[in-house]
Design a protein around this motif. Sequence first.
Motif, PDB file in Angstrom:
ATOM      1  N   ARG A 189       0.839  -1.205   0.000  1.00 39.04           N
ATOM      2  CA  ARG A 189       0.000   0.000   0.000  1.00 39.04           C
ATOM      3  C   ARG A 189       0.874   1.255   0.000  1.00 39.04           C
ATOM      4  NH1 ARG A 189      -4.149  -0.597   4.736  1.00 39.04           N
ATOM      5  NH2 ARG A 189      -4.836   1.420   3.966  1.00 39.04           N
ATOM      6  N   VAL A 190       1.968   1.214   0.764  1.00 45.24           N
ATOM      7  CA  VAL A 190       2.883   2.364   0.779  1.00 45.24           C
ATOM      8  C   VAL A 190       3.488   2.551  -0.618  1.00 45.24           C
ATOM      9  CG1 VAL A 190       5.029   3.275   1.735  1.00 45.24           C
ATOM     10  CG2 VAL A 190       3.412   2.072   3.218  1.00 45.24           C
ATOM     11  N   VAL A 191       3.931   1.418  -1.222  1.00 42.24           N
ATOM     12  CA  VAL A 191       4.526   1.482  -2.552  1.00 42.24           C
ATOM     13  C   VAL A 191       3.513   2.056  -3.545  1.00 42.24           C
ATOM     14  CG1 VAL A 191       5.381   0.097  -4.484  1.00 42.24           C
ATOM     15  CG2 VAL A 191       6.167  -0.386  -2.168  1.00 42.24           C
ATOM     16  N   ALA A 192       2.272   1.599  -3.467  1.00 38.34           N
ATOM     17  CA  ALA A 192       1.249   2.021  -4.415  1.00 38.34           C
ATOM     18  C   ALA A 192       1.028   3.525  -4.331  1.00 38.34           C
ATOM     19  CB  ALA A 192      -0.047   1.265  -4.145  1.00 38.34           C
ATOM     20  N   VAL A 193       0.819   4.004  -3.102  1.00 38.59           N
ATOM     21  CA  VAL A 193       0.536   5.426  -2.931  1.00 38.59           C
ATOM     22  C   VAL A 193       1.737   6.258  -3.360  1.00 38.59           C
ATOM     23  CG1 VAL A 193       0.091   7.202  -1.211  1.00 38.59           C
ATOM     24  CG2 VAL A 193      -1.167   5.047  -1.136  1.00 38.59           C
ATOM     25  N   SER A 194       2.937   5.798  -2.992  1.00 40.00           N
ATOM     26  CA  SER A 194       4.129   6.563  -3.342  1.00 40.00           C
ATOM     27  C   SER A 194       4.338   6.563  -4.860  1.00 40.00           C
ATOM     28  CB  SER A 194       5.339   5.995  -2.585  1.00 40.00           C
ATOM     29  OG  SER A 194       6.349   5.597  -3.453  1.00 40.00           O
ATOM     30  N   THR A 195       4.046   5.423  -5.510  1.00 42.85           N
ATOM     31  CA  THR A 195       4.220   5.359  -6.961  1.00 42.85           C
ATOM     32  C   THR A 195       3.248   6.294  -7.675  1.00 42.85           C
ATOM     33  OG1 THR A 195       4.908   3.059  -6.768  1.00 42.85           O
ATOM     34  CG2 THR A 195       4.288   3.817  -8.952  1.00 42.85           C
ATOM     35  N   VAL A 196       1.989   6.287  -7.219  1.00 45.33           N
ATOM     36  CA  VAL A 196       0.988   7.144  -7.859  1.00 45.33           C
ATOM     37  C   VAL A 196       1.435   8.606  -7.808  1.00 45.33           C
ATOM     38  CG1 VAL A 196      -1.351   8.059  -7.628  1.00 45.33           C
ATOM     39  CG2 VAL A 196      -0.950   5.601  -7.475  1.00 45.33           C
ATOM     40  N   SER A 197       2.007   9.023  -6.688  1.00 47.17           N
ATOM     41  CA  SER A 197       2.391  10.430  -6.614  1.00 47.17           C
ATOM     42  C   SER A 197       3.703  10.674  -7.367  1.00 47.17           C
ATOM     43  CB  SER A 197       2.491  10.887  -5.158  1.00 47.17           C
ATOM     44  OG  SER A 197       3.515  10.196  -4.513  1.00 47.17           O
ATOM     45  N   LEU A 198       4.596   9.673  -7.357  1.00 47.11           N
ATOM     46  CA  LEU A 198       5.869   9.863  -8.060  1.00 47.11           C
ATOM     47  C   LEU A 198       5.709   9.939  -9.575  1.00 47.11           C
ATOM     48  CD1 LEU A 198       8.431   7.613  -6.120  1.00 47.11           C
ATOM     49  CD2 LEU A 198       8.632  10.057  -6.582  1.00 47.11           C
ATOM     50  N   VAL A 199       4.652   9.302 -10.096  1.00 49.11           N
ATOM     51  CA  VAL A 199       4.443   9.317 -11.549  1.00 49.11           C
ATOM     52  C   VAL A 199       4.370  10.759 -12.068  1.00 49.11           C
ATOM     53  CG1 VAL A 199       2.719   8.851 -13.342  1.00 49.11           C
ATOM     54  CG2 VAL A 199       3.383   7.041 -11.777  1.00 49.11           C
ATOM     55  N   THR A 200       3.913  11.666 -11.215  1.00 50.80           N
ATOM     56  CA  THR A 200       3.763  13.059 -11.653  1.00 50.80           C
ATOM     57  C   THR A 200       5.078  13.654 -12.148  1.00 50.80           C
ATOM     58  OG1 THR A 200       4.043  13.709  -9.361  1.00 50.80           O
ATOM     59  CG2 THR A 200       1.795  13.623 -10.180  1.00 50.80           C
ATOM     60  N   ILE A 201       6.226  13.183 -11.588  1.00 48.89           N
ATOM     61  CA  ILE A 201       7.484  13.791 -12.034  1.00 48.89           C
ATOM     62  C   ILE A 201       7.849  13.388 -13.445  1.00 48.89           C
ATOM     63  CG2 ILE A 201       8.578  14.188  -9.773  1.00 48.89           C
ATOM     64  CD1 ILE A 201      10.113  11.554 -10.292  1.00 48.89           C
ATOM     65  N   GLY A 202       7.156  12.366 -13.968  1.00 45.93           N
ATOM     66  CA  GLY A 202       7.373  12.013 -15.373  1.00 45.93           C
ATOM     67  C   GLY A 202       7.137  13.221 -16.265  1.00 45.93           C
ATOM     68  N   ALA A 203       6.230  14.091 -15.835  1.00 44.23           N
ATOM     69  CA  ALA A 203       5.902  15.284 -16.618  1.00 44.23           C
ATOM     70  C   ALA A 203       7.135  16.163 -16.828  1.00 44.23           C
ATOM     71  CB  ALA A 203       4.797  16.070 -15.914  1.00 44.23           C
ATOM     72  N   LEU A 204       8.066  16.113 -15.884  1.00 43.32           N
ATOM     73  CA  LEU A 204       9.270  16.945 -15.979  1.00 43.32           C
ATOM     74  C   LEU A 204      10.115  16.563 -17.178  1.00 43.32           C
ATOM     75  CD1 LEU A 204      10.398  17.223 -12.249  1.00 43.32           C
ATOM     76  CD2 LEU A 204       9.194  18.917 -13.655  1.00 43.32           C
ATOM     77  N   ILE A 205      10.065  15.259 -17.567  1.00 45.52           N
ATOM     78  CA  ILE A 205      10.820  14.877 -18.759  1.00 45.52           C
ATOM     79  C   ILE A 205       9.874  14.680 -19.943  1.00 45.52           C
ATOM     80  CG2 ILE A 205      12.810  13.885 -17.559  1.00 45.52           C
ATOM     81  CD1 ILE A 205      11.475  11.086 -18.221  1.00 45.52           C
ATOM     82  N   GLY A 206       8.661  15.194 -19.774  1.00 53.01           N
ATOM     83  CA  GLY A 206       7.744  15.225 -20.910  1.00 53.01           C
ATOM     84  C   GLY A 206       6.938  13.971 -21.124  1.00 53.01           C
ATOM     85  N   VAL A 207       6.875  13.076 -20.120  1.00 51.63           N
ATOM     86  CA  VAL A 207       6.014  11.906 -20.238  1.00 51.63           C
ATOM     87  C   VAL A 207       4.687  12.255 -19.563  1.00 51.63           C
ATOM     88  CG1 VAL A 207       5.714   9.481 -19.654  1.00 51.63           C
ATOM     89  CG2 VAL A 207       7.973  10.343 -20.247  1.00 51.63           C
ATOM     90  N   SER A 208       3.602  12.261 -20.348  1.00 49.02           N
ATOM     91  CA  SER A 208       2.344  12.761 -19.792  1.00 49.02           C
ATOM     92  C   SER A 208       1.720  11.833 -18.792  1.00 49.02           C
ATOM     93  CB  SER A 208       1.316  13.028 -20.884  1.00 49.02           C
ATOM     94  OG  SER A 208       1.918  13.268 -22.089  1.00 49.02           O
TER      95      SER A 208
END
Lengths: 214, 269
Positions: free
Chosen positions: A142-161
């Motif tokens: 559950r910790v991994v899941a929640v952390s992954t969902v929020s970390l995905v947002t940084i993909g935007a920094l390298i242009g991955v939507s």
Amino acid sequence: MTWVLNNLDQIRTLLAAHLLLCLPPIVVSLLAALPIGVLTARRPGIGRFVRTASSTLYAVPALPLLIAIPLLFGFPLRSTATVITALSIYGVALMVGSTADAFSSVDPMIRQAAVAVGYSRTALFWAVDLPLAGPVLLAGLRVVAVSTVSLVTIGALIGVSGLGTLLTDGFQRGILAEVLTGIAATVVVAVVIDGLLLAIGRLLMPWTLKDVAR
Amino acid sequence: MIEFESVSKIYPSGAIAVEEFSLLIPSHSVCTLVGSSGCGKTTLLRMVNRMVTPSSGRVLIDSEDIAAADAVELRRSIGYVLQSGGLLPHRTILDNVITVPVLKGRKGSATRAHGLELLELVGLDPAIATRYPAQLSGGQQQRVGVARALAADPNILLMDEPFGAVDPIIRRELQTELTRLQTELGKTIVFVTHDIDEAFRLGDQVVVLRSGGHIAQQGTPEEITSAPADSFVSDFVGADLGGRRLHAITESDRTVIVDADGKPLGVLR
């Protein structure tokens, strides 16, 4: 609210992209951390090394990692593969410790009793160790899941939507509603996935429920 | 029939758990191994289902060396009951009872029906079949443990201080129940305990152990009580204590048995 209603299609596309980016790392984390965690729990010598290595890995900042991965694996920089790999690495790093804790948490008396009544090694793992490690595994996942969902947002920094695009785009164009939508949508996704995991856990581990039919 | 042929267990640290122990346990009888903690009694018990491998010597079941048997198969053929039942907390009561038949590949409704019968046999309401061990009392869990041990109809039952964790009243109840089951089933039972009263109550043959698995005395409860081999045994069985030096006094027309302190224990008929 008007911004949301006017941009529903875009939000929906980004949401789908976000899910596609965050689900594979969650699954990979669980599957990859399982064998490593079991080994870590069984061999204290290896265990100390693995735990140090995994927490060091988790401490690597996200941006350098996103740049290093394409170099190491030969992916294009702005690809989903880069983001998924980076998040899998974080996920595994986070999950290894929980998995080791989960398997260490299994009462040795119960394992012994199971062996004594005739469980073979494989049966012991699948029918005793794994289910009894389940509750701690789930907590870690559950910790991994929640952390992954929020970390995905940084993909935007390298242009991955993903939903992170709403944050970068909102900041650049100064649309507060867009930024807030990005935050809210990410939180909602995290909460929903967390809830799903919890429900799956209840379904698979009925003995952990406090009020099992008496 | 279980035979211990001068078995020893010496751990790598040099600690001697059991030294040159020999014993013959006849079929269909109850043998209690009794001694203080660290006397090696549990080690001896665990040698029978190969949870412990002797450093030297042999253990034979019906004249066959168990070292030659497949350990997993051997364990499935022997009933094992341990303190607080050793039940799997994530399995329902019924699933716990039918553990061994299921491990052997018998999963059908016949097995489940047999499991429910076993619950009744050990004095439990089959309605608890769908509960989990944590929802049962200690005494009930212990009965489930016995039912599980009986599920594959083994010839041998190993019981490792099975009633150690329940209160004295329930303990007495379980002992009586075990005696009843034994007259019905006639298993070969090896029963480990540190409680001499329990050993006497249940054992056809009682083996009093001192440390290192050395036999201080073996015999029927009567033999040991009436003629303790030495001061260790008489201390252990409490023969010299007030509790076992009884005498009869007759008051009006009833003969009352009292202990050395004069406390009445019962009426002689």
